[in-house]
Motif scaffolding. Structure first.
Motif, PDB file in Angstrom:
ATOM      1  N   PRO A  99      35.085  59.406  50.859  1.00  0.00           N
ATOM      2  CA  PRO A  99      34.138  58.748  51.763  1.00  0.00           C
ATOM      3  C   PRO A  99      33.778  57.334  51.314  1.00  0.00           C
ATOM      4  N   VAL A 100      33.810  57.116  49.996  1.00  0.00           N
ATOM      5  CA  VAL A 100      33.575  55.794  49.415  1.00  0.00           C
ATOM      6  C   VAL A 100      34.497  55.634  48.220  1.00  0.00           C
ATOM      7  N   THR A 101      35.147  54.486  48.106  1.00  0.00           N
ATOM      8  CA  THR A 101      35.837  54.126  46.870  1.00  0.00           C
ATOM      9  C   THR A 101      34.966  53.122  46.141  1.00  0.00           C
ATOM     10  N   HIS A 102      34.393  53.564  45.036  1.00  0.00           N
ATOM     11  CA  HIS A 102      33.453  52.765  44.257  1.00  0.00           C
ATOM     12  C   HIS A 102      34.133  52.154  43.029  1.00  0.00           C
ATOM     13  N   GLU A 103      35.392  52.476  42.816  1.00  0.00           N
ATOM     14  CA  GLU A 103      36.169  51.956  41.685  1.00  0.00           C
ATOM     15  C   GLU A 103      36.218  50.441  41.729  1.00  0.00           C
ATOM     16  N   LYS A 104      36.210  49.833  40.525  1.00  0.00           N
ATOM     17  CA  LYS A 104      36.308  48.391  40.383  1.00  0.00           C
ATOM     18  C   LYS A 104      37.360  48.102  39.319  1.00  0.00           C
ATOM     19  N   SER A 105      38.600  47.898  39.754  1.00  0.00           N
ATOM     20  CA  SER A 105      39.686  47.717  38.795  1.00  0.00           C
ATOM     21  C   SER A 105      40.585  46.565  39.202  1.00  0.00           C
ATOM     22  N   LEU A 106      41.233  45.997  38.190  1.00  0.00           N
ATOM     23  CA  LEU A 106      42.185  44.895  38.360  1.00  0.00           C
ATOM     24  C   LEU A 106      43.298  45.094  37.352  1.00  0.00           C
ATOM     25  N   VAL A 107      44.546  44.986  37.820  1.00  0.00           N
ATOM     26  CA  VAL A 107      45.704  45.078  36.922  1.00  0.00           C
ATOM     27  C   VAL A 107      46.507  43.795  37.045  1.00  0.00           C
ATOM     28  N   VAL A 108      46.858  43.228  35.903  1.00  0.00           N
ATOM     29  CA  VAL A 108      47.618  41.975  35.851  1.00  0.00           C
ATOM     30  C   VAL A 108      48.962  42.223  35.185  1.00  0.00           C
ATOM     31  N   ASP A 109      50.054  42.082  35.968  1.00  0.00           N
ATOM     32  CA  ASP A 109      51.422  42.096  35.425  1.00  0.00           C
ATOM     33  C   ASP A 109      51.752  43.312  34.577  1.00  0.00           C
ATOM     34  N   ARG A 110      51.168  44.449  34.851  1.00  0.00           N
ATOM     35  CA  ARG A 110      51.433  45.650  34.045  1.00  0.00           C
ATOM     36  C   ARG A 110      51.125  45.433  32.556  1.00  0.00           C
ATOM     37  N   GLU A 111      50.336  44.397  32.268  1.00  0.00           N
ATOM     38  CA  GLU A 111      50.019  44.063  30.880  1.00  0.00           C
ATOM     39  C   GLU A 111      48.570  44.331  30.523  1.00  0.00           C
ATOM     40  N   LEU A 112      47.666  44.207  31.484  1.00  0.00           N
ATOM     41  CA  LEU A 112      46.258  44.441  31.192  1.00  0.00           C
ATOM     42  C   LEU A 112      45.581  45.000  32.432  1.00  0.00           C
ATOM     43  N   ALA A 113      44.497  45.721  32.176  1.00  0.00           N
ATOM     44  CA  ALA A 113      43.668  46.244  33.261  1.00  0.00           C
ATOM     45  C   ALA A 113      42.209  45.969  32.943  1.00  0.00           C
ATOM     46  N   LEU A 114      41.459  45.598  33.961  1.00  0.00           N
ATOM     47  CA  LEU A 114      40.015  45.450  33.857  1.00  0.00           C
ATOM     48  C   LEU A 114      39.377  46.614  34.593  1.00  0.00           C
ATOM     49  N   ILE A 115      38.516  47.361  33.881  1.00  0.00           N
ATOM     50  CA  ILE A 115      37.724  48.436  34.476  1.00  0.00           C
ATOM     51  C   ILE A 115      36.267  48.040  34.301  1.00  0.00           C
ATOM     52  N   SER A 116      35.553  47.867  35.430  1.00  0.00           N
ATOM     53  CA  SER A 116      34.230  47.266  35.320  1.00  0.00           C
ATOM     54  C   SER A 116      33.167  48.064  36.056  1.00  0.00           C
ATOM     55  N   THR A 117      31.918  47.736  35.717  1.00  0.00           N
ATOM     56  CA  THR A 117      30.769  48.232  36.468  1.00  0.00           C
ATOM     57  C   THR A 117      30.381  47.240  37.553  1.00  0.00           C
ATOM     58  N   PHE A 118      30.830  46.000  37.459  1.00  0.00           N
ATOM     59  CA  PHE A 118      30.414  44.970  38.408  1.00  0.00           C
ATOM     60  C   PHE A 118      31.376  44.839  39.572  1.00  0.00           C
ATOM     61  N   ASN A 119      30.797  44.562  40.742  1.00  0.00           N
ATOM     62  CA  ASN A 119      31.587  44.168  41.887  1.00  0.00           C
ATOM     63  C   ASN A 119      32.012  42.712  41.728  1.00  0.00           C
ATOM     64  N   LEU A 120      33.067  42.340  42.430  1.00  0.00           N
ATOM     65  CA  LEU A 120      33.509  40.947  42.416  1.00  0.00           C
ATOM     66  C   LEU A 120      32.747  40.189  43.508  1.00  0.00           C
ATOM     67  N   ALA A 121      31.464  39.997  43.233  1.00  0.00           N
ATOM     68  CA  ALA A 121      30.555  39.337  44.165  1.00  0.00           C
ATOM     69  C   ALA A 121      29.604  38.472  43.366  1.00  0.00           C
ATOM     70  N   ASP A 122      29.179  37.363  43.954  1.00  0.00           N
ATOM     71  CA  ASP A 122      28.395  36.371  43.221  1.00  0.00           C
ATOM     72  C   ASP A 122      27.134  36.954  42.601  1.00  0.00           C
ATOM     73  N   LYS A 123      26.487  37.887  43.299  1.00  0.00           N
ATOM     74  CA  LYS A 123      25.260  38.489  42.782  1.00  0.00           C
ATOM     75  C   LYS A 123      25.486  39.128  41.407  1.00  0.00           C
ATOM     76  N   TYR A 124      26.642  39.767  41.248  1.00  0.00           N
ATOM     77  CA  TYR A 124      26.918  40.518  40.022  1.00  0.00           C
ATOM     78  C   TYR A 124      27.424  39.605  38.900  1.00  0.00           C
ATOM     79  N   PHE A 125      27.769  38.392  39.231  1.00  0.00           N
ATOM     80  CA  PHE A 125      28.123  37.414  38.209  1.00  0.00           C
ATOM     81  C   PHE A 125      26.919  36.614  37.722  1.00  0.00           C
ATOM     82  N   THR A 126      25.801  36.720  38.437  1.00  0.00           N
ATOM     83  CA  THR A 126      24.675  35.833  38.140  1.00  0.00           C
ATOM     84  C   THR A 126      23.340  36.532  37.939  1.00  0.00           C
TER      85      THR A 126
END
Length: 332
Positions: A96-123
């Motif tokens: 019903p909701v995908t709350h996962e926050k992940s990023l994979v770069v070139d099969r070399e690294l992954a970012l698993i975060s609590t923050f959304n990729l939104a300005d509020k969560y960066f500031t």
């Protein structure tokens, strides 16, 4: 706890590191980017994805279509990415909701975060992200992405240090809490699961010194406030030290055990997070990661005030001492 040597992980802390820390990861990509997000509302990140696409990187993005309350935050980002010929899809209908926050770069690294990729969560919010370079962990994040992209069932490998929902994360979080022998530090906004609540109280009863940093009512729905306030009151009665964080909005999900290991990720202490949604977290015993998490928690604890949650059945007390309401800051 799956071993995680310090050279295989590093920590991002928000708002300290800001959007640039994520942009730098995206700018490293030369072949492939995989992004799965609950909320994308950062022009800096969107422009980094555009630059990646223009230099020949295959960029695939999955965005959650709507929140549990029906808000469609990602429609604008979805249309923008499409206009740039970036492959974008809504997340799997199996959840019903995908709350996962992940990023994979070139099969070399992954970012698993609590923050959304939104300005509020960066500031404005306290949040964490673990960057992992461990091949077996990165491979699992990729496998989860591909399964959701192709609408296939995914059976995760629970032995690599990742924490997956649905089905698995309650037991994984309970195991972490049960492992504490001296200290248990928890930084979470919601407390809506009796199993984890009982585990926290059991830790206190066996002599573990338990600290809980909560965010009070801020961002907690009217539906969840009953359980959250009641859980905080119960923990206090059993000797758990509870403080309310107010110098930053609390969005982090962190458990630190004995000062040597940690679990962080997208899932709240919440039945829906454990049983219904797609969520992803990660465990760490990497010394540099744990040391920075400890230092950040201690700094937040020092600035927080002792807190006794009000009676959940008396709404007239719920707003006392709270941050101003923010309709766009809700813990899903």
């Amino acid at each position: 706890m799956t071993p995680s040597p310090s050279h295989q992980q590093r920590l991002l802390v928000m708002p300290d590191d800001g959007a640039q820390a994520v942009v730098e990861l995206i700018d490293q990509a030369r072949e492939q980017l995989l992004l799965k997000q609950f909320k994308l509302q950062s022009r800096e990140v969107e422009e980094a994805l555009r630059r990646a696409r223009e230099r020949g990187v295959r960029v695939r993005v999955m965005l959650n279509p709507h929140t549990s309350g029906g808000d469609r935050w990602n429609d604008e980002a979805y249309a923008l990415l499409q206009s740039w010929q970036i492959e974008v899809a809504w997340t799997s209908e199996a959840f019903p909701v995908t709350h996962e926050k992940s990023l994979v770069v070139d099969r070399e690294l992954a970012l698993i975060s609590t923050f959304n990729l939104a300005d509020k969560y960066f500031t404005q919010t306290r949040d964490y992200g673990v960057v992992t370079y461990a091949p077996e962990v990165v491979a699992q994040v990729i496998a989860g992405f591909e399964a959701d992209w192709h609408r296939q069932f995914f059976e995760p490998d629970l032995g690599v240090g990742l924490v997956w929902s649905s089905f698995h994360s309650r037991g994984q979080m309970a195991r972490i809490v049960d492992a504490a022998t001296t200290t248990l530090w928890i930084q979470h906004p919601k407390y809506v699961d009796a199993v984890i609540l009982e585990r926290i109280i059991a830790a206190r009863e066996r002599g573990v010194k338990v600290r809980v940093l909560c965010g009070g009512k801020h961002g907690v729905s009217d539906w969840d406030i009953y359980d959250t306030f009641s859980s905080l009151r119960l923990m206090g009665r059993f000797g758990v030290k509870v403080r309310r964080q107010k110098h930053l909005k609390l969005h982090a999900k962190l458990i630190l055990i004995d000062g040597i290991a940690a679990q962080t990720g997208s899932m709240n202490i919440d039945r829906s997070a454990f049983d219904l949604r797609r969520e992803l977290g990660i465990e760490s015993d990497a010394p540099d990661v744990v040391a920075r998490l400890k230092a950040t928690f201690e700094a937040d604890w020092a600035q927080a005030a002792k807190y006794r949650a009000p009676d959940p059945l008396d709404p007239s007390l719920h707003e006392e001492g709270e941050l101003p309401p923010d309709p766009h800051f809700v813990h899903n």
